[in-house]
Design a protein around this motif. Structure first.
Motif, PDB file in Angstrom:
ATOM      1  N   ARG A  76     -14.662  17.279   5.432  1.00 44.56           N
ATOM      2  CA  ARG A  76     -13.977  18.526   5.080  1.00 44.56           C
ATOM      3  C   ARG A  76     -14.909  19.638   5.552  1.00 44.56           C
ATOM      4  O   ARG A  76     -16.019  19.755   5.059  1.00 44.56           O
ATOM      5  CB  ARG A  76     -13.725  18.594   3.575  1.00 44.56           C
ATOM      6  N   THR A 135      -2.372  11.071   3.878  1.00 42.56           N
ATOM      7  CA  THR A 135      -3.073  11.256   2.597  1.00 42.56           C
ATOM      8  C   THR A 135      -2.453  10.327   1.558  1.00 42.56           C
ATOM      9  O   THR A 135      -1.224  10.172   1.524  1.00 42.56           O
ATOM     10  CB  THR A 135      -3.012  12.711   2.087  1.00 42.56           C
ATOM     11  N   ILE A 136      -3.292   9.760   0.720  1.00 44.49           N
ATOM     12  CA  ILE A 136      -2.772   8.858  -0.319  1.00 44.49           C
ATOM     13  C   ILE A 136      -1.982   9.635  -1.371  1.00 44.49           C
ATOM     14  O   ILE A 136      -1.309   9.037  -2.204  1.00 44.49           O
ATOM     15  CB  ILE A 136      -3.893   8.047  -1.001  1.00 44.49           C
ATOM     16  N   ASP A 137      -2.052  10.974  -1.347  1.00 42.43           N
ATOM     17  CA  ASP A 137      -1.406  11.783  -2.385  1.00 42.43           C
ATOM     18  C   ASP A 137       0.102  11.966  -2.158  1.00 42.43           C
ATOM     19  O   ASP A 137       0.831  12.359  -3.069  1.00 42.43           O
ATOM     20  CB  ASP A 137      -2.059  13.167  -2.473  1.00 42.43           C
ATOM     21  N   MET A 179      -5.604   8.578  -8.640  1.00 41.14           N
ATOM     22  CA  MET A 179      -5.782   9.812  -7.861  1.00 41.14           C
ATOM     23  C   MET A 179      -4.436  10.493  -7.594  1.00 41.14           C
ATOM     24  O   MET A 179      -3.415  10.119  -8.166  1.00 41.14           O
ATOM     25  CB  MET A 179      -6.492   9.488  -6.546  1.00 41.14           C
ATOM     26  N   GLY A 180      -4.439  11.457  -6.715  1.00 41.26           N
ATOM     27  CA  GLY A 180      -3.212  12.172  -6.374  1.00 41.26           C
ATOM     28  C   GLY A 180      -3.428  13.671  -6.276  1.00 41.26           C
ATOM     29  O   GLY A 180      -2.500  14.417  -5.999  1.00 41.26           O
ATOM     30  N   ARG A 181      -4.631  14.101  -6.551  1.00 42.60           N
ATOM     31  CA  ARG A 181      -4.983  15.527  -6.576  1.00 42.60           C
ATOM     32  C   ARG A 181      -4.022  16.283  -7.492  1.00 42.60           C
ATOM     33  O   ARG A 181      -3.976  15.970  -8.673  1.00 42.60           O
ATOM     34  CB  ARG A 181      -4.975  16.115  -5.157  1.00 42.60           C
ATOM     35  N   GLU A 233      -4.560  12.077 -12.011  1.00 44.80           N
ATOM     36  CA  GLU A 233      -5.752  12.927 -12.211  1.00 44.80           C
ATOM     37  C   GLU A 233      -5.364  14.399 -12.383  1.00 44.80           C
ATOM     38  O   GLU A 233      -6.042  15.153 -13.073  1.00 44.80           O
ATOM     39  CB  GLU A 233      -6.756  12.758 -11.067  1.00 44.80           C
ATOM     40  N   HIS A 260     -12.177   6.080  -5.937  1.00 46.22           N
ATOM     41  CA  HIS A 260     -12.055   5.955  -4.476  1.00 46.22           C
ATOM     42  C   HIS A 260     -11.652   4.575  -3.994  1.00 46.22           C
ATOM     43  O   HIS A 260     -11.335   4.419  -2.817  1.00 46.22           O
ATOM     44  CB  HIS A 260     -13.361   6.398  -3.812  1.00 46.22           C
ATOM     45  N   ARG A 263      -8.588   4.550  -1.993  1.00 43.06           N
ATOM     46  CA  ARG A 263      -8.523   5.072  -0.622  1.00 43.06           C
ATOM     47  C   ARG A 263      -8.907   4.023   0.424  1.00 43.06           C
ATOM     48  O   ARG A 263      -8.778   4.268   1.620  1.00 43.06           O
ATOM     49  CB  ARG A 263      -9.450   6.292  -0.495  1.00 43.06           C
TER      50      ARG A 263
END
Ligand code: F6P
Length: 331
Positions: A76, A135-137, A179-181, A233, A260, A263
């Protein structure tokens, strides 16, 4: 038709997602098959700033379709968010003779790509950019599906199935954070797949009494002796939820934050196939002289959308799946 691009760069940026390698492979092989040279930019946008690259050929992407992570590394980049950072990146594009970039990542990646192409245009530098959602989200507004989501769901389900065995034996309550932001897709799909007692997602304001106390009470009345609470999350911390369950219901839950592990791993068939089609479509778009596009899936079809429009798009959350979850839990 005259070739619109002669030499393109491919990079992966943001959080990695299983299937990114399949996308890099598809971009590389499609480019080569169309007579376009392909350069792999390493470590996301930082690689474009620092001139960190490798020449790609058809065999440099052999034996990667089944691998998790990304062979190009990812990052990033804070520097790329600044105009001077992008200026350096444009310098690398000039040096390498790049006239197209395929960026695989999330919407932050696409925002960076758009800013880069605009800055290039200000200098009269020709640079076409295309984004591939990975993205996994599953939180990209323009695309029904993002690469990596299916594999992450399967990984979480496999882990939770294992937790269930020990929770069932000890008649315990498990609180699992996925996860998922800011999005609840992963939690909801996983929750349905494991038959969760309750699922907390950011798209639905959490009401502890209704969502946890009542759900456990109903399950208990139906004779259930172990409970599985899945927390996105973005909806809160599993540790805090676990503490409240202990303090307010008087049961002693076990808390697991999957983190993680979601991911990693070999991408599922769905992720490999989608990444392959998206990678192909991205290069075909550049070859057809269509830049500033985001590749997306809509109703199962792969399409390309103007990048600015794509970034402004939102998709309605699939709340009907929440109804399914509720209907299937024991009352
Ligand atoms: O966007 C993918 C994601 O895994 C999110 O689900 C999570 O919130 C975030 O990235 C974690 O980021 P990092 O790898 O920087 O810890």
């Amino acid at each position: 038709m005259e070739k619109a691009v002669k030499r393109i760069g491919v990079l992966t940026s943001g959080g990695d997602a299983p299937g990114m390698n399949a996308a890099v492979r598809a971009v590389t092989r499609t480019a080569i098959s169309r007579g376009v040279e392909c350069i792999g930019i390493r470590r996301g946008w930082n690689g474009l700033i620092n001139g960190d690259f490798i020449q790609m050929d058809a065999s440099s992407v052999s034996h990667i379709i089944h691998k998790g992570g990304t062979i190009l590394y990812t990052a990033r980049s804070e520097e790329f968010k600044t105009a001077p950072g992008r200026e350096k990146a444009l310098g690398t594009c000039k040096l390498l003779g790049l006239d197209g970039i395929v960026a695989v990542g999330g919407d932050g990646t696409f925002r960076g790509a758009l800013a880069l192409s605009r800055q290039a245009a200000e200098h009269g530098q020709s640079l076409q950019v295309v984004g591939i959602p990975a993205t996994i989200d599953n939180d990209i507004g323009c695309s029904h599906y993002t690469i990596g989501f299916d594999t992450a769901c399967n990984t979480a389900v496999e882990c939770i199935d294992k937790l269930r065995d020990t929770m069932q034996s000890h008649e315990r309550c498990s609180v699992v954070e996925v996860m998922g932001r800011h999005a609840g897709y992963l939690a909801l799909y996983v929750g349905i797949s494991v038959g969760a007692t309750a699922v907390l997602i950011p798209e639905r304001p959490v009401d502890f009494q209704r969502d946890i106390v009542e759900a456990i009470r109903k399950a208990r009345l139906a004779g259930v002796t172990h409970f599985m609470i899945v927390v996105a999350e973005g909806a809160g911390s599993a540790v805090d939820i676990g503490k409240r369950i202990h303090d307010e219901i008087g049961i002693d839950p076990r808390v697991t934050v999957l983190g993680h592990i979601q991911r990693g791993g070999s991408p599922s068939s769905r992720d490999r196939e989608t990444a392959s089609r998206m990678g192909y479509h991205a290069v075909m778009s550049l070859v057809a002289n269509k830049g500033n596009r985001v590749i997306a899936t809509q109703e199962g079809r792969v399409v390309d959308i103007d990048m600015e429009e794509a970034l402004a798009m939102t998709k309605p959350f699939q709340m009907d799946r929440y109804d399914v979850l509720e209907a299937l839990s024991l009352h």
